[in-house]
Motif scaffolding. Structure first.
Motif, short mmCIF file in Angstrom:
data_model
loop_
_atom_site.label_atom_id
_atom_site.label_comp_id
_atom_site.label_asym_id
_atom_site.label_seq_id
_atom_site.Cartn_x
_atom_site.Cartn_y
_atom_site.Cartn_z
N PRO A 163 34.29 25.98 46.40
CA PRO A 163 33.31 25.21 47.15
C PRO A 163 33.36 25.54 48.64
O PRO A 163 34.36 26.06 49.14
CB PRO A 163 33.75 23.76 46.90
N LYS A 164 32.27 25.23 49.34
CA LYS A 164 32.26 25.33 50.79
C LYS A 164 32.95 24.09 51.34
O LYS A 164 32.50 22.97 51.14
CB LYS A 164 30.83 25.41 51.30
N VAL A 165 34.08 24.28 52.01
CA VAL A 165 34.85 23.18 52.58
C VAL A 165 35.09 23.51 54.05
O VAL A 165 35.62 24.57 54.38
CB VAL A 165 36.19 22.98 51.86
N ALA A 166 34.71 22.60 54.94
CA ALA A 166 34.94 22.81 56.36
C ALA A 166 36.42 23.02 56.62
O ALA A 166 37.27 22.28 56.13
CB ALA A 166 34.43 21.62 57.17
N GLY A 167 36.74 24.07 57.38
CA GLY A 167 38.13 24.33 57.72
C GLY A 167 38.91 25.06 56.66
O GLY A 167 40.14 25.15 56.77
N VAL A 168 38.26 25.61 55.63
CA VAL A 168 38.93 26.37 54.58
C VAL A 168 38.48 27.83 54.64
O VAL A 168 37.29 28.12 54.75
CB VAL A 168 38.65 25.79 53.18
N ALA A 169 39.45 28.74 54.55
CA ALA A 169 39.17 30.16 54.37
C ALA A 169 39.94 30.63 53.14
O ALA A 169 41.14 30.35 52.99
CB ALA A 169 39.60 30.96 55.60
N TYR A 170 39.26 31.30 52.23
CA TYR A 170 39.88 31.77 50.99
C TYR A 170 40.47 33.15 51.20
O TYR A 170 39.83 34.04 51.76
CB TYR A 170 38.85 31.79 49.87
N GLU A 171 41.70 33.33 50.73
CA GLU A 171 42.44 34.56 51.01
C GLU A 171 42.49 35.48 49.79
O GLU A 171 42.85 35.07 48.69
CB GLU A 171 43.86 34.22 51.44
N ILE A 172 42.17 36.75 50.03
CA ILE A 172 42.43 37.83 49.08
C ILE A 172 43.75 38.46 49.49
O ILE A 172 43.88 39.01 50.58
CB ILE A 172 41.30 38.89 49.13
N ASN A 173 44.74 38.34 48.65
CA ASN A 173 46.09 38.84 48.95
C ASN A 173 46.40 39.99 48.00
O ASN A 173 46.67 39.78 46.82
CB ASN A 173 47.12 37.72 48.80
N GLY A 174 46.35 41.22 48.50
CA GLY A 174 46.50 42.37 47.63
C GLY A 174 45.25 42.56 46.79
O GLY A 174 44.14 42.30 47.22
N ARG A 175 45.42 42.99 45.57
CA ARG A 175 44.29 43.17 44.65
C ARG A 175 44.04 41.86 43.90
O ARG A 175 44.96 41.28 43.34
CB ARG A 175 44.59 44.30 43.66
N VAL A 176 42.79 41.43 43.89
CA VAL A 176 42.38 40.26 43.12
C VAL A 176 41.44 40.73 42.03
O VAL A 176 40.40 41.35 42.30
CB VAL A 176 41.68 39.21 44.02
N ASP A 177 41.80 40.45 40.78
CA ASP A 177 40.98 40.82 39.63
C ASP A 177 40.24 39.60 39.10
O ASP A 177 40.87 38.57 38.81
CB ASP A 177 41.84 41.39 38.51
N VAL A 178 38.94 39.73 38.95
CA VAL A 178 38.15 38.72 38.26
C VAL A 178 38.01 39.17 36.82
O VAL A 178 37.35 40.17 36.52
CB VAL A 178 36.77 38.52 38.92
N GLY A 179 38.67 38.47 35.92
CA GLY A 179 38.69 38.86 34.52
C GLY A 179 39.59 40.05 34.26
O GLY A 179 40.19 40.63 35.18
N ILE A 180 39.68 40.41 33.00
CA ILE A 180 40.42 41.59 32.56
C ILE A 180 39.46 42.46 31.78
O ILE A 180 38.70 41.96 30.93
CB ILE A 180 41.63 41.19 31.68
N ASP A 181 39.45 43.74 32.06
CA ASP A 181 38.48 44.68 31.50
C ASP A 181 38.29 44.52 29.99
O ASP A 181 39.27 44.55 29.23
CB ASP A 181 38.94 46.10 31.81
N ILE A 182 37.04 44.35 29.58
CA ILE A 182 36.74 44.22 28.14
C ILE A 182 36.33 45.54 27.51
O ILE A 182 36.06 45.61 26.32
CB ILE A 182 35.65 43.16 27.87
N GLY A 183 36.27 46.61 28.32
CA GLY A 183 35.93 47.92 27.79
C GLY A 183 34.44 48.19 27.76
O GLY A 183 33.61 47.28 27.86
N GLY A 184 34.10 49.47 27.60
CA GLY A 184 32.69 49.86 27.57
C GLY A 184 31.92 49.27 26.42
O GLY A 184 30.72 48.99 26.54
N GLY A 231 41.09 41.98 26.66
CA GLY A 231 40.03 41.77 27.63
C GLY A 231 39.65 40.31 27.78
O GLY A 231 39.65 39.55 26.80
N ILE A 232 39.35 39.91 29.00
CA ILE A 232 38.92 38.53 29.28
C ILE A 232 37.70 38.59 30.17
O ILE A 232 37.74 39.17 31.26
CB ILE A 232 40.03 37.72 29.98
N ALA A 233 36.60 38.00 29.73
CA ALA A 233 35.38 37.90 30.52
C ALA A 233 35.30 36.51 31.14
O ALA A 233 35.38 35.51 30.43
CB ALA A 233 34.16 38.17 29.65
#
Length: 534
Positions: A95-116, A123-125
């Motif tokens: 959410p948009k919260v005043a005074g909050v910044a979201y941090e990417i620390n190293g590599r951030v993966d959204v999901g796990i590859d489900i393949g072609g 795999g996780i979508a």
């Protein structure tokens, strides 16, 4: 992008027998840091009058806590730093919260590859949703490269608004450590999809479910497949600042990297500011894009490769004048060096304004490799060198970028230009590759074959105020781009003008962008070095 650098993709263990040349083990190089970070204490609130209730914290005050699904890692500048998980395996909303910044620390993966084919073991979508007005930054004082990968099957929904853009940036932006020359502080955003590509890392047919490769700079993030309508989510009204980490020579991360993303992916109103590599690089797929602003790229504004077939409309590319790279084109149209690998790239660009100023680059547009291209309603300004550089790496049935149409090779014939104004030191530049040169006369012939083109407007005469049309650019008859849409589609719209912007009264670029010494988008846009306070 350096010549033929796409041959240097890093491939997974086990595919080495089929691999392209790459750099092994380079991905552990630390991101450029910003030095010691001074973490101030929480400001003391003003005294509360009695008997009035405690006032709402002032703008710029760090939030008291972090939203669910993130980890509180303390105060950074005027923000509560809320770290994203390294792997997002279930749906997460920020959410948009005043005074909050979201941090990417190293590599951030959204999901796990489900393949072609969508059947990869483990795999996780899932999806990551980011609210309008949110601030996301990369922790560049750690020992890793910082970037976000949205893996095949997963989606990113980052939908800002004209007045509340989403800002992706580097840590130094939160602590006052950036200026108009800052770049290359983190790795940006990668969307990996399952749409067709041509640079398979195994001996399989291009565009098939098993035709895949590794996103440059990641070592493991795979892209490609056989689903042209694949959907990797939506990014709109967003800024990506100070990105473009160089992992090793010819192995870089951009501002936004698209690997095999499909036509179901929505990308519009996106500014990439001061990338040390490309603004957006597209590796295959079928995604269309519109309303793009590239400011200060040290390499290319928009770079396309390996079988991408798509449409782009309304593009401002204002390149870095003091670039450290020798080939920072406004747009570079490429292949993987295999001139006739299929699917063949097909690039259609409408309503563009390219502003080049560097003396180190030989042209504003470089078209090479196995690629077809159509350009309509454009303005190209380059007082330092040429407008166009067409290259053919082979002579197979004719020079590969300008030969006659060949259906078996998906070749539509020479590039097409309609309603394009060239205002450059010279219209064309020649480059020899493998002993093959597309001559000035050949480039001139294909440009002159179009309609309503201006080949040699006086240097600097086609633009005013950095990117607004002037002179012949204001009187050139626009080409109806809508006629280029495939049957049953309507992505490209008709305009009566050339260039990305229809004069001073056009406002699509205002408010959600940021201003710098590259371009000023007006008083409704804030400085790129600044951040929202609430």
């Amino acid at each position: 992008m350096t010549s033929f650098k796409r041959l240097s993709l890093v491939l997974l263990t086990g595919t080495a027998a089929f691999a392209l040349s790459g750099c092994d083990g380079a991905d552990s190089v630390a991101s450029p840091g910003e030095g010691v970070i001074v973490v101030p204490g929480t400001p003391t609130p003003s005294p509360t009058p009695t008997p009035s209730p405690t006032p709402t914290p002032a703008a710029g005050t760090p939030a008291a806590s972090c939203p669910s699904g993130t980890t509180d890692v303390g105060i950074l500048g005027s923000y509560r730093s809320c770290r994203l998980p390294s792997v997002i395996s279930t749906a997460l909303s920020l959410p948009k919260v005043a005074g909050v910044a979201y941090e990417i620390n190293g590599r951030v993966d959204v999901g796990i590859d489900i393949g072609g084919a969508g059947t990869a073991p483990g795999g996780i979508a899932t999806q990551l949703t980011i609210a309008a007005g949110s601030l996301i930054y990369a922790n560049t004082t750690n020992a890793d490269n910082d970037f976000m990968v949205v893996n095949r099957g997963s989606k990113l929904f980052a939908e800002g608004t004209e007045t509340q853009p989403i800002i992706f940036t580097a840590q130094a932006n939160l602590t006052g450590g950036v200026n108009d020359e800052s770049q290359g502080l983190w790795g940006g955003i990668i969307l990996a999809g399952r749409a067709p590509i041509s640079n398979c890392n195994a001996t399989v047919g291009g565009g098939t479910a098993t035709c895949e490769n590794v996103v440059e700079g990641t070592s493991t993030a795979l892209y490609g497949g056989a689903s042209p309508t694949d959907n990797s989510g939506t990014i709109r009204y967003a800024q990506i600042r100070y990105s473009g980490t160089v992992i090793s020579p010819n192995n870089e991360l951009q501002g936004l990297t698209l690997g095999g993303t499909g036509s179901g992916t929505t990308l519009d109103h996106i500014q990439i500011h001061n990338s040390s590599d490309d603004g957006i690089e597209i590796f295959g797929g079928r995604t269309n894009l519109r309303y793009l602003a590239f400011t200060g790229a040290d390499d290319d504004g928009l770079d396309t490769d390996v079988g991408w077939q798509g449409f782009v409309q309304f593009v401002l590319a204002i390149q870095k004048p003091t670039n450290t790279q020798t080939d920072n084109y406004s747009t570079e149209i490429d292949s993987n060096g295999s001139e006739d690998a299929l699917p063949r790239q097909a690039y259609t660009l409408a309503n563009f304004t390219f502003v080049e100023t560097s003396t180190a680059t030989n042209a504003a547009i470089r078209l090479r490799g196995g690629a077809d291209a159509t350009f309509v309603n454009g303005i190209v300004s380059n007082p330092a060198s040429a407008c166009l550089n067409v290259i053919a790496g082979a002579d197979a049935g004719g020079k590969t970028t300008i030969r006659p149409a060949n259906a078996a090779l998906e070749d539509k014939g020479p590039p097409v230009f309609n309603s394009v104004v060239f205002s450059c030191l010279t219209p064309y530049a020649e480059t020899a590759v493998n002993g093959v040169t597309v001559t000035t006369a050949e480039q001139q012939a294909l440009f002159r074959a179009g309609t309503n083109n201006t080949e040699a407007a006086a240097v600097g005469s086609a633009l005013t105020g950095t990117f607004l049309p002037a002179g012949v650019a204001t009187t050139t008859t626009g080409f109806n781009a809508a006629t280029l849409n495939p049957a049953g589609t309507s992505f490209l719209v008709n305009t009566s003008y050339v260039g990305a912007v229809n004069g001073a009264n056009d406002t699509w670029y205002r408010g959600w962008t940021c201003n710098s010494n590259r371009a000023n988008f007006g008083t409704t846009s804030s400085a790129c070095t600044a951040l929202p306070t609430s």
